[in-house]
Scaffold this active site. Structure first.
Site, PDB file in Angstrom:
ATOM      1  CE  LYS A   1      -3.741   1.721   2.981  1.00  0.00           C
ATOM      2  NZ  LYS A   1      -4.736   1.226   3.936  1.00  0.00           N
TER       3      LYS A   1
ATOM      4  CG  ASP B   1     -13.332   2.934   7.248  1.00  0.00           C
ATOM      5  OD1 ASP B   1     -14.558   3.030   7.007  1.00  0.00           O
ATOM      6  OD2 ASP B   1     -12.448   3.251   6.430  1.00  0.00           O
TER       7      ASP B   1
HETATM    8  P1  ADP Z   1      -7.342   2.500   1.916  1.00  0.00           P
HETATM    9  O1  ADP Z   1      -6.839   2.825   3.276  1.00  0.00           O
HETATM   10  O2  ADP Z   1      -6.800   3.448   0.902  1.00  0.00           O
HETATM   11  O3  ADP Z   1      -8.843   2.341   1.875  1.00  0.00           O
HETATM   12  P2  ADP Z   1      -7.121  -0.399   1.819  1.00  0.00           P
HETATM   13  O4  ADP Z   1      -6.105  -0.984   2.731  1.00  0.00           O
HETATM   14  O5  ADP Z   1      -8.535  -0.474   2.270  1.00  0.00           O
HETATM   15  O6  ADP Z   1      -6.711   1.104   1.464  1.00  0.00           O
HETATM   16  O7  ADP Z   1      -6.975  -1.095   0.379  1.00  0.00           O
HETATM   17  C1  ADP Z   1      -7.732  -0.656  -0.739  1.00  0.00           C
HETATM   18  C2  ADP Z   1      -8.117  -1.839  -1.598  1.00  0.00           C
HETATM   19  O8  ADP Z   1      -6.948  -2.515  -2.083  1.00  0.00           O
HETATM   20  C3  ADP Z   1      -8.917  -2.925  -0.867  1.00  0.00           C
HETATM   21  O9  ADP Z   1     -10.311  -2.645  -0.877  1.00  0.00           O
HETATM   22  C4  ADP Z   1      -8.591  -4.171  -1.686  1.00  0.00           C
HETATM   23  O10 ADP Z   1      -9.382  -4.202  -2.854  1.00  0.00           O
HETATM   24  C5  ADP Z   1      -7.140  -3.929  -2.116  1.00  0.00           C
HETATM   25  N1  ADP Z   1      -6.198  -4.551  -1.158  1.00  0.00           N
HETATM   26  C6  ADP Z   1      -5.686  -3.981  -0.054  1.00  0.00           C
HETATM   27  N2  ADP Z   1      -4.844  -4.818   0.593  1.00  0.00           N
HETATM   28  C7  ADP Z   1      -4.831  -5.960  -0.119  1.00  0.00           C
HETATM   29  C8  ADP Z   1      -4.149  -7.232   0.055  1.00  0.00           C
HETATM   30  N3  ADP Z   1      -3.350  -7.451   1.093  1.00  0.00           N
HETATM   31  N4  ADP Z   1      -4.369  -8.192  -0.865  1.00  0.00           N
HETATM   32  C9  ADP Z   1      -5.203  -7.969  -1.915  1.00  0.00           C
HETATM   33  N5  ADP Z   1      -5.861  -6.809  -2.114  1.00  0.00           N
HETATM   34  C10 ADP Z   1      -5.688  -5.801  -1.243  1.00  0.00           C
HETATM   35 MG    MG Z   2      -9.933   0.914   2.819  1.00  0.00          MG
END
Ligand code: ADP
Ligand code: MG
Length: 495
Positions: A224, A325
């Site tokens: 991320k 959240d």
């Molecule tokens: P934010 O804080 O920007 O909302 P998230 O951690 O919720 O970020 O991640 C956004 C999106 O990325 C998730 O809804 C998912 O679709 C994808 N995602 C995040 N982490 C993973 C992971 N470990 N494996 C696969 N997809 C992921």
């Molecule tokens: Mg998120």
């Protein structure tokens, strides 16, 4: 020199030193533009050598005051890594070595040794390469198919063991959960992992980060990436993930955090386990679920939340944490169909000894559609930690509803929809939500057909008990988990 002259020289030196500390330092940085980096005020130059795969790897760069707080950067572990922080311009301009240089032997003797060495060294290297190759192959198969080899918890861990070539992610994660601080990998190991990841494709976008699939030693990881504007969110999420004893089967497995300065901006990375099904939102959009899959998803989300909410007392204990959240986009689906709770960027921790809450320093609030009525109308008692847990339970009820709608038992299933899809616009305002949830006291529809089978009947009842208007009347995550696991075991017996 007279004593007063010596004194004034010393004072001038101290003054200059302090001035330099307040304006930042220039340090040697081979990976930076012009091989030079500049620290913020109160930073340090960093010089390090570490044994990785049996070879000395040096690193020299700038450290921010924040990084200096991370104990790893300025401390060494004998024979494996040597790290120095220094506080004057270019003071890291020397190459460190782990072992003291060996004294030179007598030249005759070395000549005599040369011929056998010419033959022996390449053959040894070849043998080592073959053995390592074999070990690597076996290891990667073992990691993929048989899970991690258990590390003896009595055995002391150091960075060298952590980073040895045969370690796969499962091993590293197992090692760090059984030894060490119980809160994550040492920072330098995290940095080393992050900097050897090769990004492959963008897989998701949320509020703050863009999420990528990356490869580390042939294994998939999720990265991320936050922009430097969102440094506080990055720091907060990394901090929460590294809460002692947080690790759980149903909470996204954190691997590393790294802040990489590429000269013009800082890239902030959070590395975690990768789940190819992506979010529960994506999964339910794509697939319907059987009763068994629904039960597994619901039970694993409840188990993750119960662990997050639970306080564990003791030196290796964990504080109670509220997510704030919870929604289907912040839950990921594992290969085995279970779920993990992700995106802990908004979570709050409870310090039970002082009964205080460490509200994060960013301004994020949850997602409006999933906000509990008391969050929407701001009647939530923010001084009581239970309030945050109860607000999570409300959101949990909505997530269960999203899953149950997709249950395909006896041809029942409906299309995927977000909660309140029929009552509010697609990007609802707080006012839109308040009208429906607080004033009209409406909740997602539980169809009569759900009475047809026991699992859906129980699921419907659980939802109702999660989204009561009165927060104190709602179930706890532990209660939800117990009800669901009882139901699963009854079903198992019947089957
Ligand atoms: P934010 O804080 O920007 O909302 P998230 O951690 O919720 O970020 O991640 C956004 C999106 O990325 C998730 O809804 C998912 O679709 C994808 N995602 C995040 N982490 C993973 C992971 N470990 N494996 C696969 N997809 C992921
Ligand atoms: Mg998120």
């Amino acid at each position: 020199m007279t004593p007063p002259a010596q004194l004034s020289l010393l004072a001038a030196w101290i003054f200059l030193w302090l001035l330099q500390r307040n304006t930042g330092l220039k340090c040697v940085c081979p990976l930076c533009d012009g091989d030079v980096c500049e620290t913020p005020a109160d930073g340090a130059c960093w010089n390090s050598v570490m044994l990785i795969d049996g070879r000395e790897k040096t690193a020299r760069s700038c450290l921010s005051p924040l990084e200096m707080k991370g104990q790893v950067f300025c401390h060494s572990s004998p024979s494996v890594s040597l790290r120095e922080c220094c506080f004057s311009d270019f003071c890291n301009n020397q190459t460190l070595h782990l072992q003291p240089e060996r004294p030179l032997g007598d030249p005759d003797r070395s000549n005599r040794l040369q011929l056998p060495l010419v033959i022996a060294v390449p053959s040894c290297l070849l043998c080592v390469a073959l053995v390592l190759g074999g070990v690597f192959l076996v290891q990667s198969q073992r990691c993929l198919y048989f899970g991690a080899q258990k590390h003896d918890p009595e055995e002391a861990l150091d960075d060298h063991m952590l980073m040895s070539a045969d370690k796969c992610l499962k091993d590293l994660i197992y090692d760090m959960s059984t030894s060490g601080s119980g809160s994550g990998l040492p920072l330098l190991v995290q940095r080393t992992i992050a900097r050897t990841i090769v990004l492959q494709e963008s897989i998701g976008k949320g509020r703050f980060g863009e999420v990528w699939r990356g490869k580390w030693r042939g294994e998939d990881v999720a990265v991320k990436i936050f922009s430097s504007r969102d440094e506080r969110s990055w720091f907060r999420e990394a901090e929460i993930y590294q809460t002692i004893m947080l690790r759980h089967d149903n909470i996204l497995g954190f691997i590393a955090a790294d802040n990489k300065d590429n000269g013009s901006w800082t890239q902030l990375w959070l590395v975690s386990e990768y789940h190819e099904h992506g979010s529960l939102f994506d999964y339910l959009n794509r697939y319907t679920v059987s009763v068994e899959s629904m039960m597994l998803l619901a039970l694993s989300i409840a188990s993750g939340l119960a662990h997050l909410h639970m306080e564990i007392i003791g030196t290796q204990g964990k504080p109670a944490i509220a997510h704030r959240d919870l929604k289907s986009k912040n839950v990921l689906v594992k290969k085995n169909g279970a779920a993990v709770i992700a995106d802990l960027g908004l979570a709050v921790k409870h310090d039970s000894s002082s009964n205080s809450i460490d509200i994060p320093s960013n301004h994020r609030v949850g997602t409006k559609r999933y906000m509990a009525p008391e969050v929407l109308d701001e009647t939530i008692n923010a001084n009581n930690f239970e309030s945050f847990k109860r607000a999570d339970i409300y959101s949990l009820g909505l997530v269960f509803w999203e899953v149950a709608r997709r249950c395909s038992d006896r041809g029942l299933q409906e299309d995927f929809q977000l909660p309140y899809y029929d009552l509010v616009p697609s990007d609802p305002s707080i006012e839109d939500m308040k009208k429906v949830v607080c004033e009209q006291k409406l909740r997602p529809n539980i169809p009569n057909q759900w009475q047809c089978c026991e699992a859906l009947r129980v699921a419907g009842k659980l939802m109702r008990e999660c989204w009561y208007a009165n927060p104190a009347a709602r179930l706890t995550a532990l209660r939800v988990k117990k009800t669901l696991s009882q139901l699963s075991s009854i079903r198992d017996v019947k089957d």
